[in-house]
Design a protein around this motif. Structure first.
Motif, PDB file in Angstrom:
ATOM      1  N   GLU A 220       1.069  -1.600  -0.204  1.00 27.11           N
ATOM      2  CA  GLU A 220      -0.161  -0.115   0.123  1.00 27.11           C
ATOM      3  C   GLU A 220       0.748   1.333   0.308  1.00 27.11           C
ATOM      4  OE1 GLU A 220      -2.153  -3.630   1.547  1.00 27.11           O
ATOM      5  OE2 GLU A 220      -0.816  -2.285   1.950  1.00 27.11           O
ATOM      6  N   ASP A 221       2.030   1.308   1.186  1.00 28.30           N
ATOM      7  CA  ASP A 221       3.048   2.262   1.088  1.00 28.30           C
ATOM      8  C   ASP A 221       3.431   2.607   0.032  1.00 28.30           C
ATOM      9  OD1 ASP A 221       1.853   3.382   3.329  1.00 28.30           O
ATOM     10  OD2 ASP A 221       3.656   2.669   4.195  1.00 28.30           O
ATOM     11  N   SER A 222       4.047   1.409  -0.834  1.00 28.07           N
ATOM     12  CA  SER A 222       5.106   1.160  -1.878  1.00 28.07           C
ATOM     13  C   SER A 222       4.307   2.231  -2.865  1.00 28.07           C
ATOM     14  CB  SER A 222       5.317  -0.085  -2.547  1.00 28.07           C
ATOM     15  OG  SER A 222       6.036  -0.162  -1.246  1.00 28.07           O
ATOM     16  N   VAL A 223       2.776   2.366  -3.444  1.00 28.99           N
ATOM     17  CA  VAL A 223       2.627   2.607  -4.855  1.00 28.99           C
ATOM     18  C   VAL A 223       1.655   3.854  -4.570  1.00 28.99           C
ATOM     19  CG1 VAL A 223       1.952   0.349  -5.331  1.00 28.99           C
ATOM     20  CG2 VAL A 223       0.074   1.710  -4.367  1.00 28.99           C
ATOM     21  N   ARG A 224       2.130   4.765  -3.152  1.00 26.18           N
ATOM     22  CA  ARG A 224       1.434   5.749  -3.350  1.00 26.18           C
ATOM     23  C   ARG A 224       1.945   6.935  -4.116  1.00 26.18           C
ATOM     24  NH1 ARG A 224       2.746   8.219   2.776  1.00 26.18           N
ATOM     25  NH2 ARG A 224       4.755   6.902   1.889  1.00 26.18           N
ATOM     26  N   GLU A 225       3.062   6.869  -4.541  1.00 33.55           N
ATOM     27  CA  GLU A 225       3.178   7.433  -6.009  1.00 33.55           C
ATOM     28  C   GLU A 225       3.287   7.360  -7.469  1.00 33.55           C
ATOM     29  OE1 GLU A 225       5.152  11.349  -7.250  1.00 33.55           O
ATOM     30  OE2 GLU A 225       4.300  10.671  -6.146  1.00 33.55           O
ATOM     31  N   VAL A 226       2.995   6.056  -7.293  1.00 35.58           N
ATOM     32  CA  VAL A 226       2.732   5.609  -8.807  1.00 35.58           C
ATOM     33  C   VAL A 226       0.600   5.996  -8.869  1.00 35.58           C
ATOM     34  CG1 VAL A 226       1.438   3.578 -10.336  1.00 35.58           C
ATOM     35  CG2 VAL A 226       3.969   3.680  -8.934  1.00 35.58           C
ATOM     36  N   VAL A 227       0.024   5.670  -7.607  1.00 36.41           N
ATOM     37  CA  VAL A 227      -1.295   5.897  -7.881  1.00 36.41           C
ATOM     38  C   VAL A 227      -1.371   7.869  -7.943  1.00 36.41           C
ATOM     39  CG1 VAL A 227      -3.458   6.017  -6.504  1.00 36.41           C
ATOM     40  CG2 VAL A 227      -1.744   4.238  -6.641  1.00 36.41           C
ATOM     41  N   ARG A 228      -0.925   8.698  -7.116  1.00 40.56           N
ATOM     42  CA  ARG A 228      -0.533   9.838  -6.867  1.00 40.56           C
ATOM     43  C   ARG A 228      -0.843  10.206  -8.217  1.00 40.56           C
ATOM     44  NH1 ARG A 228       1.905  14.669  -7.053  1.00 40.56           N
ATOM     45  NH2 ARG A 228       3.887  13.252  -8.034  1.00 40.56           N
ATOM     46  N   VAL A 229       0.245   9.812  -8.724  1.00 44.68           N
ATOM     47  CA  VAL A 229       1.063  10.334 -10.706  1.00 44.68           C
ATOM     48  C   VAL A 229      -0.458  10.057 -11.729  1.00 44.68           C
ATOM     49  CG1 VAL A 229       2.252  10.366 -12.713  1.00 44.68           C
ATOM     50  CG2 VAL A 229       2.895  10.678 -10.083  1.00 44.68           C
ATOM     51  N   ALA A 230      -0.795   8.844 -11.548  1.00 44.39           N
ATOM     52  CA  ALA A 230      -1.964   7.966 -12.522  1.00 44.39           C
ATOM     53  C   ALA A 230      -3.065   9.415 -12.096  1.00 44.39           C
ATOM     54  CB  ALA A 230      -2.614   6.748 -11.792  1.00 44.39           C
ATOM     55  N   ARG A 231      -3.492   9.733 -10.951  1.00 44.88           N
ATOM     56  CA  ARG A 231      -4.709  10.656 -10.998  1.00 44.88           C
ATOM     57  C   ARG A 231      -4.385  11.859 -11.025  1.00 44.88           C
ATOM     58  NH1 ARG A 231      -4.855   8.095  -4.520  1.00 44.88           N
ATOM     59  NH2 ARG A 231      -6.113   6.517  -4.453  1.00 44.88           N
ATOM     60  N   LEU A 232      -3.327  12.311 -12.412  1.00 50.36           N
ATOM     61  CA  LEU A 232      -3.061  13.416 -11.849  1.00 50.36           C
ATOM     62  C   LEU A 232      -3.863  14.117 -13.397  1.00 50.36           C
ATOM     63  CD1 LEU A 232       0.982  14.006 -11.760  1.00 50.36           C
ATOM     64  CD2 LEU A 232      -1.221  14.831 -10.192  1.00 50.36           C
ATOM     65  N   GLY A 233      -4.704  14.804 -13.195  1.00 51.20           N
ATOM     66  CA  GLY A 233      -5.136  15.095 -14.356  1.00 51.20           C
ATOM     67  C   GLY A 233      -4.313  16.274 -15.916  1.00 51.20           C
ATOM     68  N   PRO A 234      -5.568  16.860 -16.293  1.00 49.37           N
ATOM     69  CA  PRO A 234      -4.636  17.147 -17.367  1.00 49.37           C
ATOM     70  C   PRO A 234      -4.017  18.647 -17.334  1.00 49.37           C
ATOM     71  CG  PRO A 234      -7.226  18.036 -17.515  1.00 49.37           C
ATOM     72  CD  PRO A 234      -6.922  16.805 -16.607  1.00 49.37           C
ATOM     73  N   SER A 235      -3.851  18.932 -16.153  1.00 51.81           N
ATOM     74  CA  SER A 235      -3.168  20.306 -15.885  1.00 51.81           C
ATOM     75  C   SER A 235      -2.023  19.876 -15.250  1.00 51.81           C
ATOM     76  CB  SER A 235      -3.308  21.109 -15.188  1.00 51.81           C
ATOM     77  OG  SER A 235      -4.332  20.423 -14.151  1.00 51.81           O
ATOM     78  N   GLY A 236      -1.825  18.411 -14.943  1.00 49.31           N
ATOM     79  CA  GLY A 236      -0.887  17.530 -13.749  1.00 49.31           C
ATOM     80  C   GLY A 236       0.729  18.016 -14.675  1.00 49.31           C
ATOM     81  N   PRO A 237       1.924  17.681 -14.145  1.00 49.60           N
ATOM     82  CA  PRO A 237       3.305  17.589 -15.266  1.00 49.60           C
ATOM     83  C   PRO A 237       3.401  16.092 -15.682  1.00 49.60           C
ATOM     84  CG  PRO A 237       3.085  17.615 -12.712  1.00 49.60           C
ATOM     85  CD  PRO A 237       2.237  17.736 -12.937  1.00 49.60           C
ATOM     86  N   ALA A 238       4.084  16.477 -17.143  1.00 48.58           N
ATOM     87  CA  ALA A 238       4.776  15.084 -17.530  1.00 48.58           C
ATOM     88  C   ALA A 238       6.054  15.151 -17.922  1.00 48.58           C
ATOM     89  CB  ALA A 238       4.025  15.143 -19.237  1.00 48.58           C
ATOM     90  N   GLY A 239       6.908  14.763 -17.863  1.00 51.56           N
ATOM     91  CA  GLY A 239       8.119  14.125 -18.453  1.00 51.56           C
ATOM     92  C   GLY A 239       8.812  14.474 -16.963  1.00 51.56           C
ATOM     93  N   THR A 240       8.526  13.806 -15.520  1.00 51.67           N
ATOM     94  CA  THR A 240       8.519  13.876 -14.608  1.00 51.67           C
ATOM     95  C   THR A 240       9.123  12.256 -13.707  1.00 51.67           C
ATOM     96  OG1 THR A 240       6.624  12.978 -13.361  1.00 51.67           O
ATOM     97  CG2 THR A 240       7.516  15.420 -14.177  1.00 51.67           C
ATOM     98  N   PHE A 241      10.452  11.881 -13.442  1.00 51.74           N
ATOM     99  CA  PHE A 241      10.514  11.092 -12.252  1.00 51.74           C
ATOM    100  C   PHE A 241      10.342  11.072 -11.007  1.00 51.74           C
ATOM    101  CE2 PHE A 241      14.408   8.242 -12.065  1.00 51.74           C
ATOM    102  CZ  PHE A 241      13.894   6.989 -10.567  1.00 51.74           C
ATOM    103  N   THR A 242      10.155  10.561 -10.414  1.00 55.21           N
ATOM    104  CA  THR A 242       9.211  11.205  -8.506  1.00 55.21           C
ATOM    105  C   THR A 242       9.489   9.490  -7.384  1.00 55.21           C
ATOM    106  OG1 THR A 242       7.278  11.034  -9.227  1.00 55.21           O
ATOM    107  CG2 THR A 242       8.766  13.058  -9.471  1.00 55.21           C
ATOM    108  N   THR A 243       9.687  10.141  -6.920  1.00 58.57           N
ATOM    109  CA  THR A 243       8.636   8.864  -5.875  1.00 58.57           C
ATOM    110  C   THR A 243       8.389  10.390  -4.701  1.00 58.57           C
ATOM    111  OG1 THR A 243      10.076   7.399  -3.304  1.00 58.57           O
ATOM    112  CG2 THR A 243      10.983  10.001  -3.828  1.00 58.57           C
TER     113      THR A 243
END
Length: 251
Positions: A220-243
């Motif tokens: 559950e903790d491990s996927v938090r960033e994956v899910v956060r980024v997947a939830r970003l809308g059209p104004s969310g950033p692209a081209g990022t490498f994040t944790t």
């Protein structure tokens, strides 16, 4: 055509992929649960609930990928979220010790057959899925691709002798994730003038079969960033490498 957002998660019958699919389904998305073994995928989809549907998908099999894309086209008409999660760390089913896996994967000892097999899933698989699903992503008004990598893929980090994983970097799994980063950069560049967003994420060190359940973080903790980024809308950033929490990682 569904009015829900449509997501595909590869390698979603277990581990992090299953948890990602669960959270997206809980958000109300129609989620295709990609699984090499359809029976296991069906069991996972039933457990996930919501609008989750098992999809037979072997990321190393062109016929399987094409059939999966056709099914999504026929049933949903488009794809809004693609999460390339499927990965393996070894082909040695009897290997139960993470330290042993790393030791046998050193450049001087690594089996080239195993290197090829792991890269086939972790590097070429996401590229093949990307190519097949891109026409469906182009049909979405708000499409996003999230490729699941690892902090150990960062050449900048691994080159630092002070980093904990400096001495364990090897050409099988770790370098395959570096290869995935390169593939992701190519996708980002190809799509940077379009409305399709591409992001790269390093999840936590999860207690999953990938690392013989020797990880330090819950799924559950491990996927938090994956899910956060997947939830970003059209104004969310692209081209990022994040944790987690959008903290940038060096390439």
């Amino acid at each position: 055509m569904s009015t829900n957002r449509i997501a595909l998660v590869t390698g979603a019958n277990q581990g992090m992929g299953k948890q990602i699919a669960r959270e997206l389904a809980a958000d109300g998305l129609t989620v295709f649960v990609g699984s090499r073994d359809l029976v296991r995928g069906e069991a996972a989809a039933a457990e996930i609930g919501g609008d989750a549907t098992a999809l037979q998908l072997d990321v190393t099999d062109a016929t399987s990928i094409a059939a999966a894309a056709e099914r999504i086209r026929a049933e949903a008409g488009r794809l809004d979220v693609l999460i390339n999660n499927a990965a393996i760390s070894t082909t040695r089913a009897g290997e139960r010790d993470l330290a042993g896996m790393i030791a046998s994967a050193k450049p001087s000892r690594a089996s080239l057959d195993e290197v090829r097999a792991v890269w086939e899933v972790n590097v070429f698989g996401p590229l093949a899925v990307y190519q097949a699903m891109l026409p469906l992503l182009r049909r979405s008004p708000d499409a996003r691709i999230v490729n699941v990598s690892s902090a150990v893929a960062s050449l900048t980090l691994v080159a630092d002798p002070a980093m904990s994983f400096h001495a364990t970097y090897e050409p099988v799994y770790a370098a395959s994730k570096t290869g995935l980063n390169a593939m992701t950069m190519a996708m980002m560049i190809e799509l940077e003038e379009t409305d399709i967003k591409v992001n790269l994420v390093s999840p936590g060190f999860a207690k999953t079969a990938l690392v013989n359940f020797e990880g330090t973080d819950s799924v559950e903790d491990s996927v938090r960033e994956v899910v956060r980024v997947a939830r970003l809308g059209p104004s969310g950033p692209a081209g990022t490498f994040t944790t987690w929490e959008g903290q940038p990682l060096p390439w």
